[in-house]
Design a protein around this motif. Sequence first.
Motif, short mmCIF file in Angstrom:
data_model
loop_
_atom_site.label_atom_id
_atom_site.label_comp_id
_atom_site.label_asym_id
_atom_site.label_seq_id
_atom_site.Cartn_x
_atom_site.Cartn_y
_atom_site.Cartn_z
N THR A 156 0.84 -1.19 0.00
CA THR A 156 0.00 0.00 0.00
C THR A 156 0.88 1.24 0.00
O THR A 156 2.02 1.23 0.46
N LYS A 157 0.32 2.30 -0.53
CA LYS A 157 0.98 3.60 -0.53
C LYS A 157 -0.11 4.65 -0.40
O LYS A 157 -1.31 4.38 -0.59
N PHE A 158 0.29 5.86 -0.11
CA PHE A 158 -0.64 6.98 0.01
C PHE A 158 -0.29 8.01 -1.06
O PHE A 158 0.85 8.46 -1.13
N ALA A 159 -1.26 8.33 -1.90
CA ALA A 159 -1.05 9.24 -3.02
C ALA A 159 -1.93 10.47 -2.86
O ALA A 159 -3.12 10.36 -2.49
N CYS A 160 -1.37 11.64 -3.13
CA CYS A 160 -2.13 12.89 -3.08
C CYS A 160 -3.03 12.98 -4.30
O CYS A 160 -2.57 12.80 -5.43
N GLN A 161 -4.30 13.26 -4.09
CA GLN A 161 -5.26 13.34 -5.19
C GLN A 161 -5.19 14.67 -5.94
O GLN A 161 -5.85 14.84 -6.96
N GLU A 162 -4.36 15.60 -5.46
CA GLU A 162 -4.21 16.88 -6.13
C GLU A 162 -2.98 16.94 -7.02
O GLU A 162 -3.05 17.38 -8.17
N CYS A 163 -1.82 16.48 -6.49
CA CYS A 163 -0.57 16.64 -7.24
C CYS A 163 0.11 15.32 -7.57
O CYS A 163 1.07 15.31 -8.33
N GLY A 164 -0.34 14.18 -6.98
CA GLY A 164 0.26 12.90 -7.28
C GLY A 164 1.41 12.51 -6.36
O GLY A 164 2.06 11.49 -6.60
N TYR A 165 1.72 13.31 -5.36
CA TYR A 165 2.80 12.98 -4.43
C TYR A 165 2.50 11.65 -3.74
O TYR A 165 1.38 11.40 -3.32
N GLU A 166 3.53 10.79 -3.61
CA GLU A 166 3.36 9.48 -3.01
C GLU A 166 4.17 9.38 -1.73
O GLU A 166 5.29 9.89 -1.64
N SER A 167 3.59 8.72 -0.75
CA SER A 167 4.24 8.57 0.55
C SER A 167 3.94 7.18 1.10
O SER A 167 2.83 6.65 0.88
N PRO A 168 4.89 6.55 1.81
CA PRO A 168 4.61 5.23 2.39
C PRO A 168 3.68 5.29 3.60
O PRO A 168 3.16 4.27 4.03
N LYS A 169 3.48 6.47 4.16
CA LYS A 169 2.60 6.61 5.32
C LYS A 169 1.66 7.80 5.11
O LYS A 169 1.94 8.69 4.31
N TRP A 170 0.58 7.82 5.87
CA TRP A 170 -0.41 8.88 5.73
C TRP A 170 0.07 10.14 6.42
O TRP A 170 0.70 10.11 7.48
N MET A 171 -0.21 11.28 5.79
CA MET A 171 0.07 12.59 6.38
C MET A 171 -1.13 13.48 6.17
O MET A 171 -1.81 13.38 5.14
N GLY A 172 -1.38 14.36 7.10
CA GLY A 172 -2.52 15.26 6.97
C GLY A 172 -2.31 16.32 5.91
O GLY A 172 -3.25 16.70 5.22
N LYS A 173 -1.08 16.79 5.76
CA LYS A 173 -0.76 17.84 4.79
C LYS A 173 0.22 17.29 3.76
O LYS A 173 1.24 16.71 4.11
N CYS A 174 -0.10 17.46 2.49
CA CYS A 174 0.76 16.96 1.41
C CYS A 174 2.00 17.85 1.30
O CYS A 174 1.88 19.06 1.12
#
Length: 456
Positions: free
Chosen positions: A6-24
């Motif tokens: 699993t990964k976390f992707a920003c729905q606005e700019c496409g930034y990907e992160s291995p963990k969830w963050m409140g602010k991209c």
Amino acid sequence: MSKYKTKFACQECGYESPKWMGKCPGCNSWNTLVEEVAVKGSSHRHEGLGGGQRQAPLPLTQVASEEEPRMDTTIGELNRVLGGGLVPGSLILVGGDPGIGKSTLLLQTSFALAHQGGKVLYVSGEESAKQIKLRADRLDMKTPPMFVLAENDLELIEQHINQVEPDVLIIDSIQTVFHPAIQSAAGSVAQVREATAQLMRIAKGKGIGTFIVGHVTKEGSIAGPRMLEHMVDAVLYFEGERHNTFRILRAVKNRFGSTNEIGIFEMKDRGLEEVANPSEIFLAERPVGVAGSTVVASMEGTRPVLVELQALVAPTSFVTPRRTATGVDHQRVAMIMAVLEKRMGMMLQNQDAYVNVAGGVRLDEPAVDLAIAVSIASSFRDHATNPHDVVIGEVGLTGEVRGVSRIEQRVREAHKLGFKRVIIPQKNIRGLDAPDDIEVIGVNNIAEALDEVMRG
């Protein structure tokens, strides 16, 4: 067996992160990171624009420089925005608010192209074939000679494209299309990116002119990764108020034509109709003899358009006065008010100011500065301007009026609509070829301009 992670992707700019963050960290948007499932070791294979064929690089001198053939859509305003017509193999993104008329415009375009003998495939992931037929009947399209497909699986869509072999393909919308090899929901960053890349490969490889409809966010930008706009050949925004009959189709990117070109339509019972003379439409309900109303000639792409600028200045009941602007840059209005206060001695710090562009047009060029200043000064002094004047010019911080581009086209447009005088920067007077029966007045600063328009 494929390994899932699993990964976390920003729905606005496409930034990907291995963990969830409140602010991209990529675009500083809040609560836009969504968990997605990525497939590692999937058999899905990406093909290049050459369709898997190895191609050798060529010297630029050996590449044939031939004019791209264009398909006439028979819709003059759409042809203007596209740069002269639809280029085969181009990928065009059309965005706009819900209910603004995107699907209606593309259905009318499909019908016009199909009647000329072009083979059109209209793919909808939001409506059934019956719903599309009902809309075609409502628009009085008698037995449209086109193919309709209600599907959102990209692999099945590609199979149908290979069977039909269309000249024009329309995807409505890209947020509903998904690739089964991508383990994430339709509309996610990964799906939108993959679907657009696949459609681009199909369009370029088969020479199919392709329109894709994109949803917009609440800020008005295309939903999905910003890379989506970089992948396509042209980006068209459909603007306008849902409760207003006029619609503006604006090109913000076009590899086959000029940018910032606009096409103007009017929404009627039987679909969108072209507006041949937008200046006349925008000035049809202009009041005469009212303070705060000024006409300006603005360049929209290659076409001059005359619009009415309105301003209302009234005493404020708040400690900090309000500054509201619709259709023009809010910061630009604040700057011009500061110039009027400093250079002309107008006490505007205790006044509310509202500036509006009639007709729903957005004016971004600095040539409208002088008209904004004249409208604000006219409302503040409660002195009506001459209804036969057109005001053009850029205003500097020292109060000077700077020259603008394409002044002859602006003056001729004012002359065509029956205006008697045009106030322009003094710099633009030199070498100006203006019609004989229109008076052209050059001004050096904002004080001279106000003296001219408020004389009498």
